[in-house]
Each structure stands twice: as C-alpha cells, then as structure tokens.
Design an enzyme around this catalytic site. Structure first.
Site, short mmCIF file in Angstrom:
data_model
loop_
_atom_site.label_atom_id
_atom_site.label_comp_id
_atom_site.label_asym_id
_atom_site.label_seq_id
_atom_site.Cartn_x
_atom_site.Cartn_y
_atom_site.Cartn_z
N LEU A 24 88.30 -0.60 51.42
CA LEU A 24 87.36 -1.24 50.51
C LEU A 24 86.20 -0.33 50.14
CD1 LEU A 24 87.23 -4.80 52.11
CD2 LEU A 24 88.46 -4.09 50.07
N MET A 29 77.07 2.93 57.66
CA MET A 29 77.52 2.60 59.01
C MET A 29 78.93 3.07 59.28
SD MET A 29 75.92 -1.13 59.82
CE MET A 29 76.57 -1.06 61.47
N LYS A 46 84.49 -3.70 59.13
CA LYS A 46 83.59 -2.56 59.03
C LYS A 46 83.58 -1.83 60.37
CE LYS A 46 81.16 -5.38 55.76
NZ LYS A 46 79.92 -6.01 55.29
N ASP A 140 66.75 -5.30 52.23
CA ASP A 140 67.37 -4.39 51.27
C ASP A 140 68.24 -5.13 50.26
OD1 ASP A 140 67.78 -1.91 50.11
OD2 ASP A 140 69.47 -1.40 51.41
#
Length: 731
Positions: A24, A29, A46, A140
């Site tokens: 993706l 990170m 992730k 953010d």
C-alpha cells in the site's frame, strides 16, 4: 486501477496472523502492506522499520500510543484492529480503506465544490472529536492523512506516528507537524491541544476548496513564518465556508471554535437540502472522485500465496526468496545506447556519493521532515507513475519483455549490524556504529583490513586522498587507507570533524570553524572562524574550498585552500541543503525550496537559477534538494518533487520526471541512463531514466543503501553487501 501494488522480493508473506497480499505504500515508520485475516477480511498492516524498533524508547511509546489509539472508535477514523508492539518486527493493523487520499484527489481532479467541502468538514470534525475523547491530539492532520471512501472520509495516523517523531526529532528541538497545517502555538511555543487540530482542520478545508493551502507554498521556513505572523489567503472560498475557515485559523487558540461546535455547524450546513444519513451514498464526493473510488472498491483483492508450511508464530515474519539468482539481478530492458560515464570530479569526495541515510543522521545533518504513516491506500492515480502522471509499466498490461541483467561482481556477508558507509579511492568502507570498521577492495570484495575501536561508538567520518578517518568516543583517528594503520589521532571530545584529504593537506569543518591540517601529522596549518555554524564536510575543486553555512542559513563561501583567505560569498535566499558540485568553472547546488543554482566559481556571481515554482513547474512544495550531477554539458538534479535535467551553461530545462515518491535520491548518470532510488530509511527500489528524454526505462527492487561509484552499483540485501555492474546488459 488498483489501490495496491504487487509484492516485491523480500516482502513478508505473513505478519502475525495476517497473510500479506499487496503493498500500500511506505512512511516514516515503515512499510504498509495489504493483509488478509484468517477469515479473509482486508486490513492495512504497518510494519515498523528496524531502525525504530531497535530503540527501546520507541517501543515503549509505540505500545502506549497503540493502546490509546485502539480506544478511538469514531466512524470517520481508520480503527486500529490489531497490533504487536513487542513483536519482531513491531506492527499494527488498521481498517483497510479502498479509496484515495484527499491530497491525491485534489491533485488529480482539482478543487472541491462547497457542498462537498462542508460534508468533508463535518465528518473530519466528528473524527477529531473521537480522537480527543480518547485523550489524544492528532498533531498532524493534513490532506494525505485523510482517506476518502464512498461512505465518508477516514482520518488516519492519530497518535501513532508521534512515537517515531519523538524517537528521532524531539531531542533535537524539532516541532512535530507539517508546514502550512501546523498551528502557530506549536511553532512558537511547542504547545499542542485540541485547538491545534482545529487549526489544521481549517487549513485542510481551505486546501480542499481551493487546491492549495491558505498559507501558500514554498520552503518550510516561509510557510511557518506566514502561519505564525501572516493572515491566511482565503481567496476563492465561498463566504460561508470562508467564515468557518477564518475562525479555525485564528492565531489565538482560545478564539477558535470547538470541535463539538464545528460538528454541529458544518453538519447543519452540509445537510441543507439532503436527507439524514447521506454518507451512506457517494454523492457527497465530487463526481470524478466518486467514480475513481468506485473503481477502486470494485477491484478484486489479490489472492494470497498458498502456504506449504505450518502457520508461523504470531510475530514471525516469513520472507520471500532473495532477488538474486546465479549472480545476476533481473531488470527491465536497457536504454538504446550506453556512453561512457565521466569519472567523479575532485569536488565530490567519496566517489560522488551524495548521502547514505544513516550517515545523514549520525553526522548531524538533521533533516526536519515529518515522519508520518503513509495513506493506507496509496494513490489511485498509480503508485509510481512515470512523467507527470503516466501509469507504471507493471500495470499497463503490456506484454512481458526480455529482461536484461546486472552482472554481479561480488558480495560480502554483513555481520553485527554492519552497513555500507562509503566508497572511495577503490575501497569500500563498512562500519557498525559501535566497534568495527572494515575496508574492502572495490574490485574483488576482498577484505583489506579491519579496525576495532574501544569506545563503543566507532563511526567512519570520511575517506579520501589515501586516508580514512573515524571517530570513536572522544577521539578522531586518521588511518592509512592501504593498511589501516593509525597515522595520528586528535582529541575532539566526541564532536567529530568531517575531514577531506587532498594531497598533503586535510580540510575539515566543525561547528563554526574551517581548518587545514597536515595529512601526515595532523598538525594545524590554518584555522578560521565564521559567525554561524558550517555544514559538515567541504567541497574542494581547483584549489578552492566551498564550505556551506548550516542551521537554516543560506550562504556559500569560497576560500583559498592554501591560505584560508575568503574569496567570495553567495547568499541563496533559502537554506542550502546539498553539497556543492563544481564543473567547468561553475558551482552547482540546491536549496531547501527546491531551487537549483549555478554560480561562477571565479566571481561568485549567479549565472542562473531554476526554481520550483513558475511557468516551467507545477505548483508543489519541495522538501529539499540533493547534490546535482554534471555530465556531458547537462546538470541532473532532484528536489524530491522532480528529477530533472538542464543545460549546464544556461539552465535551459530539457526534461523533468515526477516520481511521486516521498524521498528521491539521485545516484549517478551511467552512460545514457540516470539512476535514482526511492531514498529514505529502507528504500529498496532503483529507477532508471533515459538521460536524453527523461522517460522511465525500468524499476528494480534491489535492496537498501544503494550507491553508485566508478560504474559499480552497491546495495544491501538479505544480510549481504552486493556489488553489481551499474550498466544493465542483455548477457
């Protein structure tokens, strides 16, 4: 077009209990994958990159913030559904949204109508309310952190990326946030509250309604100054929307509307003439955006690779086989011809290598880039389109072509966190940042010598002119590059210099000083002090030193290498972020706003410059610039927004390529091929462009830490350093 990309060699087949079926994107990170649960539910997985996961402080913060994020249950947020902060590697899984980011939607289809912006605002305010109720502040919120789906937007990255930011940036005093969206109180006093997210929401709505942020574009310093001191530009916003945005963008946090008030106000406005529950249909979106999202949702998910072995332990990561087989690396077809690459000039010590990611961090060249998680759906316009938006060859449906190969010259096992540091003077240098430094023969890969430190923080500082320098604890050591024998050492208190040797003299910058010492003894020849700090390292060409100011300053100096006398100085108007390159009497360098400068080396007068904005450029924000490469009368340059080529004498634009990558690193020009990588920590992909036209030739998944020196391409993969031919052949 699918919102995901195929897996690459080296990608995991499984993370925890999730089968990995696609890519993706990638963020600060780590890599983001499309995964399937045992029941077949799609999630975004992730995987935290090793550089962060190895930090115990990061692990603690990550675990704490994952726990907090799992409490966020708002409908318009991408929920954290699973995680293993203690795993190897650490990872988390969130709801998969088969859509596109607001940033991608506006870039592809333009500004949104009032009705859609009001609906967007109501949903985002509701999402922020959910985040705040869990005692988190987003910090953010920006267009790339807003994903779009038919049943409403989703806010991502709430709280999670703070662990990564804190690990690498806050110790250096860097404020977390994105220029143009970060609130004034974050910039001025580093204070953050729910009102800070309201400010960002106002900026996001202005972006959606006009196609640009309310504080314009340009370098980060300029954007931050406008946020703190100037009024927002709300030209083009409908009056009702302009009123809401203006209140959100108040400099005083206490004067901004609260999130509950915005939920009510924007929700009431967006429902005008519509039934309750309109987010159950896609008509809240602009028509072309809705159509593109519908295509993404209709795209079948890839099927997982069948597993022949038992399911691994929950935190284990099983990887695919290595890319290399039989000493060759498969690639796409080569360019039509191949000309000789000119050798590196005297002005590019270390064989012309611009940077290695770890070296950029360890030598203190702090890049204040925001480390955020990528959108979990990537860009529907193509993950890596060529030119200014052309589709990737891999998804074009074109017939398979014969793949050329890169001849592998040698490989070397990397032990104990060993990494490639630099290549210079026919030697390849490796260090582990702790206690070991190795020198290899660049032709054969044979070990020449091994130096072991005693201070526990050994780091190569540079290699040039038959010398190698490393720092360890309170000393800098100078070695003979042939034997590794110590020649002299200098007590620097751990504030290590960045030396460059030319003949009998070694030059170094440290803090605000520029100094020359004898290469054989380390005895001082001359030293001079500047008002501000100097960038680490110095370019040398034709008897002239070119130090660059640091700390946000914009000055390039020219200094006589023999006497230390100043010859001239040049003010760029924006922080100089690349090492200067000197060719044919001209000094070329890039600034933080993405501008390429050409300055006469004799007089210091500007010959030409090419900025990022204007008739020749798309209006976009550059994140900096890399060192230019000059070959055959052409200057090749990247500013993270584009890779481009100009005539060296007058700066005439020849071509530009928009890679659509978060970080770009220009590596080399080999024959008639321009090589660049996706840069950043963990970057693995090598891209090739036709040097004459800028057209994409191929992309290759090779490995990390790529560099090209003297016709050899070096990269790390599967625990080995590989040296292969930089020129692909049909053999």
């Amino acid at each position: 077009m699918a919102a995901f990309a195929p897996l690459q060699t080296g990608d995991p087949e499984r993370v925890g209990r999730y089968r990995i079926v696609g890519r993706l994107g990638r963020g600060g990170m780590g890599q983001v994958y499309l995964g399937l649960s045992p029941s077949g539910r799609a999630v975004a997985v992730k995987v935290v990159r090793a550089a962060l996961a190895d930090d115990p402080g990061f692990r603690r913060r990550f675990a704490r913030e994952v726990a907090a994020a799992r409490e966020v249950t708002g409908f318009f947020t991408a929920a954290v559904v699973d995680a293993d902060p203690e795993g190897t590697p650490a990872w988390l899984a969130t709801t998969y949204i088969p859509g596109m980011s607001l940033e991608a939607a506006v870039a592809a289809h333009g500004a949104w109508p009032k009705r859609s912006v009001m609906a967007l605002g109501a949903a985002l305010a509701e999402a922020l309310g959910a985040v705040h109720r869990s005692k988190l502040v987003h910090r953010d919120l920006k267009p790339s952190n807003v994903l779009l789906a038919a049943d409403g937007p989703r806010v991502i990255d709430f709280g999670i990326s703070l662990a990564a930011e804190t690990t690498k940036l806050t110790e250096a005093g860097v404020v977390i946030g994105t220029p143009g969206f970060i609130s004034p109180e974050q910039l001025v006093a580093d204070k953050v509250s729910a009102a800070s997210d309201v400010f960002a929401l106002g900026a996001v709505l202005a972006y959606a309604a006009t196609g640009s942020g309310p504080f314009g574009t340009g370098p980060a310093q300029a954007l931050n100054y406008r946020v703190a001191h100037a009024e927002p530009d709300l030209t083009g916003l409908p009056p009702e929307l302009a009123d809401v945005v203006a209140r959100c963008l108040s400099k005083d946090p206490d004067q901004r509307p609260t999130v509950p008030h915005l939920v009510e106000e924007l929700g009431r406005a967006s429902r005008t003439g519509r039934a309750e529950g309109f987010f159950t249909e896609a008509d809240w979106l602009p028509e072309p955006v809705a159509a593109e999202i519908a295509r993404a949702q209709a795209t079948p998910l890839p099927r997982p690779v069948e597993q022949a072995t038992a399911e691994p332990a929950p935190t284990a990561v099983a990887t695919a086989p290595p890319l290399e087989e039989a000493g060759a690396v498969a690639t796409a077809p080569p360019p039509a011809s191949s000309a000789a690459q000119p050798p590196p000039s005297e002005s590019t010590p270390g064989g012309g290598k611009r940077r290695l990611t770890r070296r950029r961090i360890l030598t203190g060249l702090v890049v204040a880039a925001v480390l955020s998680l990528v959108c979990t759906t990537a860009l529907l316009s193509g993950l890596l389109p060529g030119g200014d938006g052309q589709g990737d060859d891999a998804s074009s449906g074109a017939p398979a072509r014969k793949e050329p190969v890169r001849k592998e010259l040698w490989s070397y096992a990397l032990d104990d966190q060993m990494e490639l540091s630099t290549v210079a003077d026919g030697r390849v240098y490796l260090d582990n940042g702790k206690d070991s430094l190795y020198a290899l023969d660049a032709d054969s890969g044979d070990e020449l010598w091994h130096q072991r430190g005693t201070g526990g923080s050994l780091l190569l500082l540079g290699a040039s002119g038959g010398m190698a320098y490393y720092g360890d604890d309170d000393y800098m050591y100078a070695l003979d590059a042939d034997s590794g024998d110590e020649i002299w050492k200098f007590k620097d208190g751990g504030v290590h210099l960045t030396p460059v040797a030319v003949g009998e003299t070694t030059y170094a910058t440290y803090s605000g000083f520029l100094a020359a010492v004898r290469s054989d003894t380390g005895k001082g020849i001359w030293r001079k002090k500047y008002d501000g700090a100097l960038r680490e390292g110095v370019t040398i060409a034709d008897g002239v030193l070119y130090p660059v100011s640091a700390g946000g300053d914009d000055t390039l100096y020219a200094v006589d290498a023999k006497s230390g006398d100043d010859l001239w100085e040049f003010k760029a108007g924006s922080e100089i972020v690349s090492s200067p390159v000197v060719a044919d009497g001209t000094v070329y360098f890039g600034s933080k706003d993405g501008t390429l400068y050409a300055v006469d080396s004799d007089s210091g007068r500007e010959v030409w410059r090419r900025g990022f904005d204007g008739k020749l450029w798309d209006p976009a924000v550059a994140n900096g610039a890399g060192a230019p490469i000059v070959a055959d009368g052409v200057v090749y340059f990247e500013n993270d927004g584009y890779v481009c080529a100009f005539t060296a004498d007058n700066g005439k634009p020849l071509w530009r390529q928009k890679p659509h990558l978060e970080d770009v690193e220009l590596l080399s020009v080999v024959g008639d091929t321009v090589l660049f990588s996706d840069g950043g920590d963990g970057g693995r992909t090598l891209y090739s462009l036709d040097a004459g036209s800028g057209d994409r030739v191929r992309k290759e998944d090779l490995g990390e830490n790529q560099t090209v020196v003297d016709g050899t391409l070096y990269y790390e993969n599967a625990g080995r350093l590989h040296a292969v031919s930089a020129t692909a052949t049909d053999e």
